[in-house]
Motif scaffolding. Structure first.
Motif, PDB file in Angstrom:
ATOM      1  N   ARG A  87       0.826  -1.218   0.000  1.00 45.37           N
ATOM      2  CA  ARG A  87       0.000   0.000   0.000  1.00 45.37           C
ATOM      3  C   ARG A  87       0.860   1.268   0.000  1.00 45.37           C
ATOM      4  O   ARG A  87       0.354   2.377  -0.143  1.00 45.37           O
ATOM      5  CB  ARG A  87      -0.910   0.008   1.247  1.00 45.37           C
ATOM      6  CG  ARG A  87      -1.904  -1.138   1.245  1.00 45.37           C
ATOM      7  CD  ARG A  87      -2.541  -1.322   2.606  1.00 45.37           C
ATOM      8  NE  ARG A  87      -1.584  -1.789   3.600  1.00 45.37           N
ATOM      9  CZ  ARG A  87      -1.918  -2.233   4.807  1.00 45.37           C
ATOM     10  NH1 ARG A  87      -3.175  -2.247   5.184  1.00 45.37           N
ATOM     11  NH2 ARG A  87      -0.990  -2.644   5.657  1.00 45.37           N
TER      12      ARG A  87
ATOM     13  N   CYS B   6      -1.588  -0.215  10.269  1.00 41.38           N
ATOM     14  CA  CYS B   6      -2.164  -1.174   9.328  1.00 41.38           C
ATOM     15  C   CYS B   6      -3.664  -0.979   9.183  1.00 41.38           C
ATOM     16  O   CYS B   6      -4.190  -0.979   8.078  1.00 41.38           O
ATOM     17  CB  CYS B   6      -1.891  -2.602   9.782  1.00 41.38           C
ATOM     18  SG  CYS B   6      -0.327  -3.171   9.164  1.00 41.38           S
TER      19      CYS B   6
ATOM     20  N   SER C 117      -5.573   0.155   5.856  1.00 46.38           N
ATOM     21  CA  SER C 117      -6.428  -0.798   5.158  1.00 46.38           C
ATOM     22  C   SER C 117      -7.877  -0.347   5.069  1.00 46.38           C
ATOM     23  O   SER C 117      -8.710  -1.029   4.496  1.00 46.38           O
ATOM     24  CB  SER C 117      -6.338  -2.178   5.794  1.00 46.38           C
ATOM     25  OG  SER C 117      -6.717  -2.069   7.131  1.00 46.38           O
TER      26      SER C 117
ATOM     27  N   GLN D  87      -5.616   2.445  -0.930  1.00 44.14           N
ATOM     28  CA  GLN D  87      -5.928   1.798  -2.205  1.00 44.14           C
ATOM     29  C   GLN D  87      -6.241   2.878  -3.226  1.00 44.14           C
ATOM     30  O   GLN D  87      -6.767   3.923  -2.877  1.00 44.14           O
ATOM     31  CB  GLN D  87      -7.168   0.911  -2.048  1.00 44.14           C
ATOM     32  CG  GLN D  87      -7.031  -0.162  -0.996  1.00 44.14           C
ATOM     33  CD  GLN D  87      -5.896  -1.118  -1.287  1.00 44.14           C
ATOM     34  OE1 GLN D  87      -5.652  -1.436  -2.439  1.00 44.14           O
ATOM     35  NE2 GLN D  87      -5.188  -1.550  -0.264  1.00 44.14           N
TER      36      GLN D  87
END
Ligand SMILES: *Cc1c(COP(=O)(O)O)cnc(C)c1O
Length: 424
Positions: free
Chosen positions: A292, A380, A384, A389
């Motif tokens: 990422r 994290c 996420s 993204q």
């Protein structure tokens, strides 16, 4: 006999290790005063029945800028508690002297005024610098004229009226590093100022590499607990004397309570910096391996700052952290994260910001003393939430956003692993 004398002399002159200086410097007289903790002197003025004597002391200060002998006349001239912090910081940086100010920006202002008072208003500087330093140099508020260059261009940029060359290494916020010795060589007789806020004297002592002026935002690692604002310049006594004269006349003094807290902060500086640096190095390794993340910036020198660029939306990472505090500033015992293009470097013109590597996807994290696994878990979950993204992430019909559930998980985890609450 001769031998014995020389051994004693060398033992005395041998400089003490940094960790020792950190807890003892500026406190050498305490035992003889019958004290253990340094006294905090909040006086704004000092009684004296000898006004002829005071007149002489004021004359000496006004003409030389030398530290006053005996009690200060007035708190804008000097303060004994702040003086302890100055002595200690000078020892840690390996300079003759240090002069403390109300903030890092007040310290830089005093340096620029001291040089301008000698008719030297031109500054050569290397980007990136801390956003407000960039602004102070470039906006003309103090009549400074700046030439921006890269390290290789410094000697060509120097003019007869150049009073200062200024660099930051590792730089805020890209953590770009500069070879101080090489740059000092390019400066010739022009003083080199190194902003050493990020490295601290634990990792780097710029004066040993030829920097004449070492500047700190003491608000960051030197204080170390996010509760004191200050700035300090470590330098030779000749320049320190000039800075004291500027500080006296312009009034950017450090509050004595801040001086007290900064002296206390120095005593744990080596352990804090080393522990936080170990976590930052580990986080930089994990971020480097994370799909990422497009790029990680971590200095070869080490340190407790790590910057990284995400593929996705950096604002959602900021919105998604739960343990790490989304806030500007750095160097505290707890971890902070911020988006330089929005906050710390907002005041820099967008084109200049981009050109110096401060892109819109860059995030800057100040790693604190939390357990590294907890920090990684928080990063994290923030990453996420689709934040990292590419934008095409499709929201499911689920009403609960991923961030919320991760945060709930986090608080459940921290509650269940709290040994004292379970024990009582
Ligand atoms: C924060 C900071 C400054 C400014 O210091 P203040 O104490 O906020 O005035 C200067 N340089 C660097 C590198 C900084 O991070």
């Amino acid at each position: 006999m001769d031998n014995e004398v020389s051994i004693t002399a060398s033992a005395l002159s041998r400089s003490r290790a940094l960790a020792t200086e950190a807890v003892h410097a500026g406190r050498d007289d305490l035992a003889s005063l019958g004290l253990h903790a340094p006294p905090l002197d909040l006086s704004t003025t000092y009684p004296s029945y000898d006004s002829r004597g005071e007149a002489e002391r004021i004359d000496t200060f006004a003409t030389t800028g030398a530290r006053l002998d005996g009690p200060p006349v007035y708190a804008r001239l000097d303060n004994p508690t702040t003086a302890r912090f100055e002595t200690a910081l000078a020892r840690l940086e390996g300079t003759d002297s240090a002069v403390a100010f109300a903030s890092g920006m007040a310290a830089l202002t005093a340096v620029l005024l001291a040089r301008a008072s000698m008719g030297l208003r031109h500054v050569v500087a290397v980007r990136p610098l801390y956003g407000c330093s960039d602004h102070l140099l470039g906006a003309g508020l103090l009549g400074t004229e700046v030439t921006w260059t890269d390290p290789a261009g410094i000697s060509d940029a120097i003019r007869p009226d150049t009073g200062l060359v200024m660099v930051e290494t590792p730089a805020n916020p890209t953590l770009a590093e500069i070879d101080i010795r090489a740059v000092a060589h390019s400066c010739g007789t022009v003083p080199l100022l190194v902003d050493n806020t990020f490295a601290t004297p634990v990792l780097q002592r710029p004066a040993e590499h030829g920097a004449r002026i070492v500047l700190h935002s003491a608000t960051k690692y030197l204080g170390g607990h996010g509760d004191v604002m200050g700035g300090v310049v470590a330098c030779d006594e000749e320049f320190a004397a000039r800075l004291r004269q500027v500080r006296f006349a312009t009034g950017g003094v450090l509050h004595p309570l801040a001086g007290y807290l900064l002296l206390r902060g120095l005593s744990t500086l080596p352990v804090r910096v080393r522990a936080a640096s170990a976590s930052a190095a580990e986080l930089s390794r994990r971020l480097t391996a994370d799909p990422r993340i497009s790029r990680v910036h971590y200095p070869k020198l080490g340190g407790a700052m790590v910057s990284f660029e995400v593929y996705g939306d950096p604002h959602r990472v900021i919105a998604g952290v739960r343990l790490i505090t989304p806030a500007v500033s750095l160097g505290s015992v707890d971890s902070l994260i911020q988006h330089p293009a929005s906050i710390s470097h907002r005041i820099v013109d967008e084109g200049d910001r981009q050109a110096s590597g401060v892109g819109d996807r860059l995030l800057r994290m100040s790693v604190g003393l939390e357990d590294v696994e907890d920090l990684w878990a928080d990063l994290c979950q923030a990453l996420s939430d689709g934040s990292a993204q590419p934008v095409r992430r499709v929201r499911s019909a689920e009403p609960e956003p991923a961030v919320r559930s991760a945060a709930t998980e986090w608080s459940e985890r921290s509650m269940s692993s709290e040994p004292s609450s379970a024990g009582r």
